[in-house]
Design a protein around this motif. Structure first.
Motif, PDB file in Angstrom:
ATOM      1  N   ARG A  89      -8.222   7.423  -8.128  1.00 13.70           N
ATOM      2  CA  ARG A  89      -8.147   7.530  -6.674  1.00 13.70           C
ATOM      3  C   ARG A  89      -9.444   8.078  -6.091  1.00 13.70           C
ATOM      4  O   ARG A  89      -9.989   9.062  -6.574  1.00 13.70           O
ATOM      5  CB  ARG A  89      -6.988   8.432  -6.242  1.00 13.70           C
ATOM      6  CG  ARG A  89      -5.656   7.790  -6.435  1.00 13.70           C
ATOM      7  CD  ARG A  89      -4.561   8.482  -5.649  1.00 13.70           C
ATOM      8  NE  ARG A  89      -3.383   7.615  -5.625  1.00 13.70           N
ATOM      9  CZ  ARG A  89      -3.176   6.695  -4.709  1.00 13.70           C
ATOM     10  NH1 ARG A  89      -4.032   6.556  -3.707  1.00 13.70           N
ATOM     11  NH2 ARG A  89      -2.116   5.922  -4.752  1.00 13.70           N
ATOM     12  N   ASN A 117      -7.974  10.300   3.620  1.00 13.00           N
ATOM     13  CA  ASN A 117      -7.641   9.005   3.021  1.00 13.00           C
ATOM     14  C   ASN A 117      -7.628   9.117   1.508  1.00 13.00           C
ATOM     15  O   ASN A 117      -8.459   9.822   0.914  1.00 13.00           O
ATOM     16  CB  ASN A 117      -8.654   7.941   3.452  1.00 13.00           C
ATOM     17  CG  ASN A 117      -8.441   6.614   2.739  1.00 13.00           C
ATOM     18  OD1 ASN A 117      -9.139   6.305   1.772  1.00 13.00           O
ATOM     19  ND2 ASN A 117      -7.474   5.826   3.192  1.00 13.00           N
ATOM     20  N   SER A 176      -7.362   6.229  -1.556  1.00 18.82           N
ATOM     21  CA  SER A 176      -7.244   4.810  -1.902  1.00 18.82           C
ATOM     22  C   SER A 176      -7.372   4.641  -3.407  1.00 18.82           C
ATOM     23  O   SER A 176      -8.028   5.439  -4.088  1.00 18.82           O
ATOM     24  CB  SER A 176      -8.320   3.989  -1.186  1.00 18.82           C
ATOM     25  OG  SER A 176      -9.615   4.431  -1.537  1.00 18.82           O
ATOM     26  N   SER A 177      -6.751   3.571  -3.901  1.00 21.47           N
ATOM     27  CA  SER A 177      -6.721   3.352  -5.336  1.00 21.47           C
ATOM     28  C   SER A 177      -6.967   1.884  -5.648  1.00 21.47           C
ATOM     29  O   SER A 177      -7.312   1.083  -4.776  1.00 21.47           O
ATOM     30  CB  SER A 177      -5.377   3.811  -5.909  1.00 21.47           C
ATOM     31  OG  SER A 177      -5.377   3.784  -7.320  1.00 21.47           O
ATOM     32  N   SER A 215      -2.305   3.043  -0.969  1.00 22.72           N
ATOM     33  CA  SER A 215      -3.333   3.839  -0.312  1.00 22.72           C
ATOM     34  C   SER A 215      -2.706   4.520   0.893  1.00 22.72           C
ATOM     35  O   SER A 215      -1.775   3.985   1.511  1.00 22.72           O
ATOM     36  CB  SER A 215      -4.497   2.951   0.136  1.00 22.72           C
ATOM     37  OG  SER A 215      -5.154   2.369  -0.974  1.00 22.72           O
TER      38      SER A 215
END
Length: 671
Positions: free
Chosen positions: A392, A419, A421-422, A428
């Motif tokens: 992440r 935030n 996100s992956s 996300s």
């Protein structure tokens, strides 16, 4: 051919791979023939691995890289056991539609900062497309030229590329740069890549951070600052008479990484601008600016809330400085207008300092001087802290903005953004808390929903598959809420969701729904809701895809229905047509917009095009882009290489509300 099992990669993002790029005394002839002797001694890529999924690689790819000290040379042999499925349709150089074909891409981090990438791509019929870090205009002499040739072979296709180091904006005396080699096939969702990227870093946003280092025997050549002059001559003939003007664009590289620009009496009449849709909105819609002076280096400039370049129309003189110097990035633009109806000076500046791979701090400011009116000033400070946690990428962003009218302080704005996100197939998340005062004034910015204090949250999940009937899915869920900052009263609330599916055959289905409420400044409350369903077909073809969406609900106190339709056609290999139709009915008012564009690709650098835009009905007052009337125009465009002239011939006016009887010729000759 049996599927190729990619090499297992255990390296963490911090364990960067290193390669040495050999030097050749005899560079290859760029003709798509890989028999040149230099390729035998070149650095040969290892096995390409899947990016974004664990699906085995289905087709073998070989690649080589070498240099003569001035130019980077790269060659690919893209084997294919199903050569009849190789797709190569785009023939126009500089068209991003190349990414809709089978293609290869060379990603280069020329400044070795692991923060940005330039991309050089070619499809199986030799069509070139590139994006430079920071952006550049589309005149080839201005941007810098490079070469590439492709050739179809019995078991696939091959290509050779020659990319001058002088095009890469590298630091002085640099002997190392980052590079990734990519192969994409339209029949597969996820591309293959070399060197392989660790599985916990297979996110497009991390490619710059993970790009391996390539060492050179000698430093890249220092390029002496050399200005490029683009004078133009412009002549228009119409029933009311003839007119003409001259102007010039100047580009001066202060260094290999920092560029200065000047525009004297610029002309934007040949630039076909984007058009805002007729869809209802409580706020002005954002419309991207296609004018080269504003597009070049735009990522270095302040965000649109401070600087929305559409606010500046014609001006007499403009200057711009954009680029990176080490960990510092700079963006400055200023313009002056004296020959227009209102004397006006504009300025926008942004300076950012990188801190490690994922963090930075920065300041931005704008100034708008409308003579006879109090001047507007805006200043902003922001900071970003980023970190990796397994697979992440996490980001925390804080921004504070203050505005002035003359010497009088006015409103302010603050934002906290989080935030996470992956990689594909993992969710996300985004959380935003913000407040914007009622007296916030940014005359050069695109400001929405004054006098609010609230928060929003969103989650998304996306995945792509390289085999099976399902090509991809995408799911999003959003919630936002705000109260009036001054009174604490309710302002608005909205919950929205959408889901879309696309099959391997190119058919798609999308569903969306939203529910909300909003109260205006005179205590009138609107209960909003909408739902829509969309269908797509031939979505995975370049020039033959289409889609239809229908929706209904209630917005702004009125029942609303909308219809959106689009269809592209490949009339013949060089001729394509794209059409769109957008209709919205609110209460008893119906607004329609129809656009049809045809392009005849004479060759890679010459096109004939035509567009008709028709819009009628009553446009939404908040939608500044609304227009009424029908406009039709024809255009011939010729872009040159090797210092030739760019030629534009236009019958009509690309951006008028109604068809104009006029003929325009524009010549641009670089020096």
């Amino acid at each position: 051919m049996m599927p190729i099992t990619p090499a297992v990669v255990h390296a963490a993002p911090t364990q960067r791979q290193n390669f040495t790029l050999p030097t050749t005394k005899t560079p290859p002839k760029i003709d798509g023939d890989l028999s040149d002797a230099c390729w035998k001694d070149a650095l040969k890529a290892g096995e390409f691995a899947r990016f974004g999924s664990s699906t085995p690689v289905s087709q073998k790819t070989e690649a080589w890289a070498t240099t003569d000290g001035k130019t980077l040379y790269v060659a690919f042999y893209c084997y294919d056991t199903q050569p009849e499925q190789i797709r190569a349709s785009e023939t126009q150089r500089g068209s991003g539609a190349v990414y809709g074909d089978d293609h290869i891409t060379v990603l280069i981090d020329s400044q070795h900062l692991h923060r940005g990438l330039s991309a050089f791509s070619i499809n199986p019929i030799g069509t070139l497309y590139h994006t430079l870090e920071g952006g550049t205009a589309d005149n080839i002499t201005w941007a810098g030229d490079w070469k590439g040739v492709s050739k179809r072979v019995a078991d696939g296709w091959v290509c050779e590329l020659a990319i001058p180091f002088g095009l890469m904006r590298h630091p002085a005396k640099s002997k190392v740069f980052g590079m990734q080699l990519i192969r994409a096939m339209t029949r597969e969702s996820n591309f293959t890549i070399w060197p392989a990227v660790p599985s916990d870093s297979q996110s497009l946003s991390l490619l710059a951070q993970t790009a391996p280092d390539f060492q050179l025997a000698q430093p890249m050549p220092d390029i002496a600052p050399k200005p490029v002059f683009l004078p133009y001559t412009f002549a228009t003939a119409k029933p009311s008479g003839q007119s003409g003007r001259v102007g010039m664009d100047i580009k001066y590289p202060f260094s290999t990484t920092l560029t200065g620009l000047m525009a004297i009496n610029p002309d934007f009449q040949t630039i076909e601008q984007n058009v805002a849709s007729v869809n209802f909105s409580y706020n002005e819609q954002f419309v991207a600016d296609r004018r080269p002076f504003f597009a070049e280096g735009s990522e270095f400039l302040p965000n649109p809330e401070l600087f929305y370049s559409q606010r500046i129309q014609q001006f007499d003189t403009g200057v711009k400085v954009v680029g990176r110097d080490g960990a510092t990035s700079v963006g400055l633009v200023a313009s002056q207008a004296r020959s227009t109806k209102t004397d006006r000076d504009n300025m926008a500046v942004s300076v950012k300092q990188a801190l490690g791979l994922y963090s930075e701090v920065g300041v931005s400011a704008t100034a708008d001087n409308l003579y006879g009116i109090v001047a507007n000033r805006v200043a902003e400070a922001h900071g970003t802290y980023g970190w990796m946690a397994k697979d992440r990428r996490n980001t925390a962003y804080l921004r504070r903005t203050q505005t002035w009218l003359g010497a009088q302080p006015k409103g302010n704005d603050s934002v906290l953004y989080l935030n996470s996100s992956s990689t594909n197939g993992k969710p996300s998340y985004t959380l935003i808390q913000s407040q914007l005062s009622s007296d916030f004034v940014s005359t050069m910015g695109l400001v929405q929903n004054l006098d609010r204090k609230g928060w929003s949250a969103s989650s998304s999940l996306r995945n792509q598959f390289d085999k099976g009937p399902l090509f991809s899915y995408d799911f999003k869920l959003d919630y936002s809420q705000a109260d009036r900052l001054t009174s604490g009263d309710f302002f608005y609330e909205n919950l929205g969701s959408s889901v879309s599916l696309q099959t391997r055959k190119g058919n798609s289905l999308s569903l969306d729904a939203s529910q909300g409420r909003r109260q205006d400044s005179v205590t009138k409350r609107f209960e909003d809701f909408s739902s829509g369903i969309g269908f797509g077909w031939n979505q995975r073809t370049l020039f033959q895809g289409g889609g239809l969406r229908v929706g209904r609900g209630r917005q702004g106190g009125l029942p609303t229905t909308d219809l959106n339709f689009g269809q592209s056609f490949l009339v013949s290999k060089p001729i394509s047509v794209s059409t769109s139709y957008n209709q919205q009915k609110r209460g008893t008012t119906t607004t329609r917009q129809a656009i049809a564009t045809g392009i005849y690709r004479i060759d890679t650098l010459r096109t004939l095009s035509a567009r008709v835009l028709s819009q009628n009905g009553s446009g939404n007052a908040a939608n500044v882009g609304a227009r009424n009337g029908t406009n039709f125009y024809l255009a011939y465009t010729q872009r040159s290489r090797a210092n030739g002239a760019d030629i534009f011939v236009i019958l009509g006016d690309p951006n008028a509300n109604n068809t104009r009887t006029q003929a325009t010729v524009k010549l641009v000759r670089p020096y």
